[in-house]
Motif scaffolding. Structure first.
Motif, short mmCIF file in Angstrom:
data_model
loop_
_atom_site.label_atom_id
_atom_site.label_comp_id
_atom_site.label_asym_id
_atom_site.label_seq_id
_atom_site.Cartn_x
_atom_site.Cartn_y
_atom_site.Cartn_z
N TYR A 77 0.99 -1.29 -0.08
CA TYR A 77 -0.07 -0.02 0.12
C TYR A 77 0.93 1.26 0.07
O TYR A 77 1.94 1.22 0.48
N GLN A 116 0.76 5.20 1.43
CA GLN A 116 0.02 6.05 2.20
C GLN A 116 0.49 7.56 2.19
O GLN A 116 1.73 7.83 2.52
N GLY A 172 -1.83 12.30 5.46
CA GLY A 172 -3.20 12.66 5.72
C GLY A 172 -4.23 11.77 5.06
O GLY A 172 -5.51 12.16 5.32
N GLN A 173 -3.84 10.77 4.51
CA GLN A 173 -4.72 9.89 3.86
C GLN A 173 -4.75 8.40 4.28
O GLN A 173 -3.83 8.22 5.20
N GLY A 174 -5.68 7.68 3.72
CA GLY A 174 -5.65 6.25 4.17
C GLY A 174 -4.79 5.62 3.23
O GLY A 174 -4.55 6.09 2.02
N PRO A 175 -4.47 4.44 3.37
CA PRO A 175 -3.70 3.67 2.53
C PRO A 175 -4.08 3.25 1.13
O PRO A 175 -5.30 2.99 1.34
N PHE A 217 -4.19 0.77 -2.03
CA PHE A 217 -3.77 -0.57 -2.50
C PHE A 217 -2.81 -0.68 -3.71
O PHE A 217 -3.41 0.21 -4.72
N LEU A 275 4.45 7.17 2.53
CA LEU A 275 4.73 5.93 3.40
C LEU A 275 4.40 4.90 2.73
O LEU A 275 3.19 4.49 2.29
#
Lengths: 112, 110
Positions: A35, A37, A40-43, A45, A88
């Motif tokens: 993933y 990331q 400030g965001q969600g992971p 895919f 990340l």
């Protein structure tokens, strides 16, 4: 029992370079997902590997590629790095596609 | 298209002040809803899996519930160490990818 491990912890690259990130899954897990990331965001895919093959892919360009080894460890390769690839990068493992995924600590990639 | 929306984006609580975080989802054929906790610069830490409407799971001060359209993460008498970003994700249909929300940033002040 070691959890999911990733290396390196941090990485700094310049635009146009190539990078390889590594992941070892939790013991007993044979499925590895990657993933991305952003802050400030969600992971998001990238792709999933099972039995050394890419089983599913998200909406990422072909610059992102991967590999899974016979011991279930995995690599994520990114070619022709862009500034927007700074994020990340998380590796997650699971015993199968229907169970919860356990995440590693991540690799922080900075592209200058 | 599968989608997850979390609210609020940020929540500030006093120590001991209970509250709930919301996760609304749209997915074809839910196979699982997952809650994770993420500390700054770290990977998400698994908390709960919920599979069907009506299911509840508890762990210390946290309790997760699930309906056909949303999930709640209830935090009872929170402590400062509960401060983190809480992420919700779903697994659905024929896909093997987790769809994440953007998370709720929780700050618990002493």
């Amino acid at each position: 029992d070691a959890g999911v491990t990733q290396s390196p912890t941090h990485l700094i690259k310049t635009r146009g370079q190539q990078v390889t990130l590594r992941c070892s899954p939790k013991s007993g897990h044979d499925t590895v997902s990657w993933y991305q990331q952003a802050l400030g965001q969600g992971p998001q895919f990238i792709f999933q590997y099972y039995e050394e093959e890419e089983r599913q892919r998200g909406n990422f360009p072909d610059r992102f590629s991967g590999h899974q080894f016979p011991n279930y460890s995995s690599e994520l390769n990114v070619n022709a790095l862009l500034l927007g690839d700074s994020a990340l990068y998380l590796c997650a493992s699971s015993p199968d596609a229907n169970n919860e995924q356990f995440f590693g600590p991540g690799t922080r990639l900075t592209v200058l | 298209e599968d989608q997850v929306t979390q609210s609020p984006e940020a929540l500030r609580l006093q120590e001991g002040e209970s509250s709930s975080l919301n996760c609304s989802y749209t997915v074809s054929g839910l196979r699982g809803l997952f809650w994770y906790r993420q500390d700054p610069g770290k990977g998400p830490e698994f908390l709960f899996t919920l599979y069907s409407a009506g299911e509840e799971k508890e762990k210390e001060r946290l309790k997760a519930t699930l309906t056909k359209k949303e999930s709640f993460l209830h935090i009872t008498a929170p402590k400062p160490e509960d401060s983190a970003t809480y992420l919700c994700a779903v697994l659905g249909g024929a896909t093997n990818k987790l769809i994440f929300g953007t998370g709720t940033l929780l700050a618990v002040q002493p």
